[in-house]
Design a protein around this motif. Structure first.
Motif, short mmCIF file in Angstrom:
data_model
loop_
_atom_site.label_atom_id
_atom_site.label_comp_id
_atom_site.label_asym_id
_atom_site.label_seq_id
_atom_site.Cartn_x
_atom_site.Cartn_y
_atom_site.Cartn_z
N GLU A 89 10.03 -52.22 -6.10
CA GLU A 89 8.88 -51.35 -6.24
C GLU A 89 8.11 -51.64 -7.52
O GLU A 89 8.67 -52.05 -8.53
CB GLU A 89 9.32 -49.88 -6.24
CG GLU A 89 10.23 -49.50 -7.39
CD GLU A 89 10.54 -48.01 -7.43
OE1 GLU A 89 9.75 -47.21 -6.90
OE2 GLU A 89 11.60 -47.65 -8.00
N GLY A 90 6.82 -51.41 -7.44
CA GLY A 90 5.98 -51.56 -8.61
C GLY A 90 6.18 -50.39 -9.56
O GLY A 90 6.24 -49.24 -9.13
N TYR A 100 0.48 -46.54 -13.46
CA TYR A 100 1.90 -46.21 -13.41
C TYR A 100 2.26 -45.62 -12.06
O TYR A 100 1.48 -44.87 -11.46
CB TYR A 100 2.27 -45.19 -14.49
CG TYR A 100 1.98 -45.66 -15.89
CD1 TYR A 100 2.94 -46.38 -16.60
CD2 TYR A 100 0.76 -45.38 -16.50
CE1 TYR A 100 2.68 -46.82 -17.88
CE2 TYR A 100 0.50 -45.82 -17.79
CZ TYR A 100 1.46 -46.54 -18.47
OH TYR A 100 1.20 -46.97 -19.75
N ALA A 101 3.45 -45.95 -11.58
CA ALA A 101 3.97 -45.30 -10.40
C ALA A 101 4.23 -43.82 -10.71
O ALA A 101 4.53 -43.47 -11.85
CB ALA A 101 5.27 -45.96 -9.94
N ASP A 102 4.09 -42.97 -9.70
CA ASP A 102 4.28 -41.54 -9.91
C ASP A 102 5.66 -41.22 -10.49
O ASP A 102 5.80 -40.28 -11.28
CB ASP A 102 4.10 -40.77 -8.60
CG ASP A 102 2.66 -40.73 -8.14
OD1 ASP A 102 2.42 -40.45 -6.95
OD2 ASP A 102 1.75 -40.97 -8.98
N LYS A 138 5.39 -41.81 -14.39
CA LYS A 138 4.28 -41.27 -15.17
C LYS A 138 4.79 -40.28 -16.21
O LYS A 138 5.67 -39.49 -15.94
CB LYS A 138 3.27 -40.59 -14.25
CG LYS A 138 2.39 -41.55 -13.48
CD LYS A 138 1.37 -40.80 -12.64
CE LYS A 138 0.46 -41.77 -11.90
NZ LYS A 138 -0.51 -41.05 -11.03
N ASP A 139 4.22 -40.33 -17.39
CA ASP A 139 4.55 -39.46 -18.51
C ASP A 139 5.88 -39.81 -19.17
O ASP A 139 6.29 -39.14 -20.12
CB ASP A 139 4.55 -37.98 -18.11
CG ASP A 139 3.22 -37.52 -17.54
OD1 ASP A 139 3.22 -36.77 -16.55
OD2 ASP A 139 2.17 -37.92 -18.09
N ARG A 140 6.56 -40.83 -18.67
CA ARG A 140 7.82 -41.27 -19.28
C ARG A 140 7.77 -42.72 -19.75
O ARG A 140 8.38 -43.07 -20.76
CB ARG A 140 8.98 -41.11 -18.30
CG ARG A 140 9.25 -39.67 -17.90
CD ARG A 140 10.57 -39.54 -17.13
NE ARG A 140 10.58 -40.33 -15.90
CZ ARG A 140 11.38 -41.35 -15.66
NH1 ARG A 140 12.29 -41.72 -16.58
NH2 ARG A 140 11.33 -42.01 -14.50
N PHE A 141 7.04 -43.58 -19.03
CA PHE A 141 6.95 -44.99 -19.37
C PHE A 141 5.56 -45.31 -19.91
O PHE A 141 4.57 -44.70 -19.51
CB PHE A 141 7.19 -45.87 -18.13
CG PHE A 141 8.61 -45.89 -17.63
CD1 PHE A 141 9.55 -44.97 -18.07
CD2 PHE A 141 9.00 -46.85 -16.71
CE1 PHE A 141 10.85 -44.99 -17.60
CE2 PHE A 141 10.30 -46.89 -16.23
CZ PHE A 141 11.23 -45.96 -16.67
N THR A 142 5.49 -46.30 -20.80
CA THR A 142 4.22 -46.75 -21.34
C THR A 142 4.19 -48.27 -21.37
O THR A 142 5.11 -48.90 -21.88
CB THR A 142 3.98 -46.22 -22.76
OG1 THR A 142 4.00 -44.79 -22.76
CG2 THR A 142 2.63 -46.70 -23.29
#
Length: 119
Positions: free
Chosen positions: A46-47, A60-62, A65-69
């Motif tokens: 998965e992307g 970002y994949a859902d 989101k809000d955890r990875f940068t």
């Protein structure tokens, strides 16, 4: 020959953080968009995230989101993935890949780096 080499994977505790790096060689810095992908045992690849050639656009994949940068330093030919608040479902082999278009089909792939999340 364009080459991509991932590094930074390892064992991390649930809720912990990790930084992955993707070092590129064989092409002009800033030409390719870069994507991060992951594949867990028995699951489809998965992307996770992608970034434009200049770094001005990101996706970002859902699930992350809000955890990875994602970020890139073209002067160092390196793209980073900062992972925070890691969950068991984040455990996988992570791959970086290069594309001529933003978040488009990937033409070149690295060998992957393993991320394991312990409880």
């Amino acid at each position: 020959q364009l080459q991509l080499v991932e590094s930074g994977g390892g064992l991390v505790q649930l809720g912990g953080s990790l930084r992955l790096s993707c070092a590129a060689s064989g092409f002009t810095p800033g030409y390719y968009a870069i994507g991060w992908f992951r594949q867990a045992p028995g699951k489809e690849r998965e992307g996770v995230s992608c970034i434009s050639s200049s770094g001005d656009r990101t996706h970002y994949a859902d699930s992350v989101k809000d955890r990875f940068t994602i970020s890139r330093d073209n002067a160092k030919n390196t793209v980073y993935l900062y992972m925070n608040n890691l969950k068991p479902e984040d455990a996988a082999v992570y791959y970086c890949a290069a594309s001529e278009t933003y978040c488009g089909p990937m033409d070149y792939w690295g060998q992957g780096t393993l991320v394991t999340v312990s409880s």
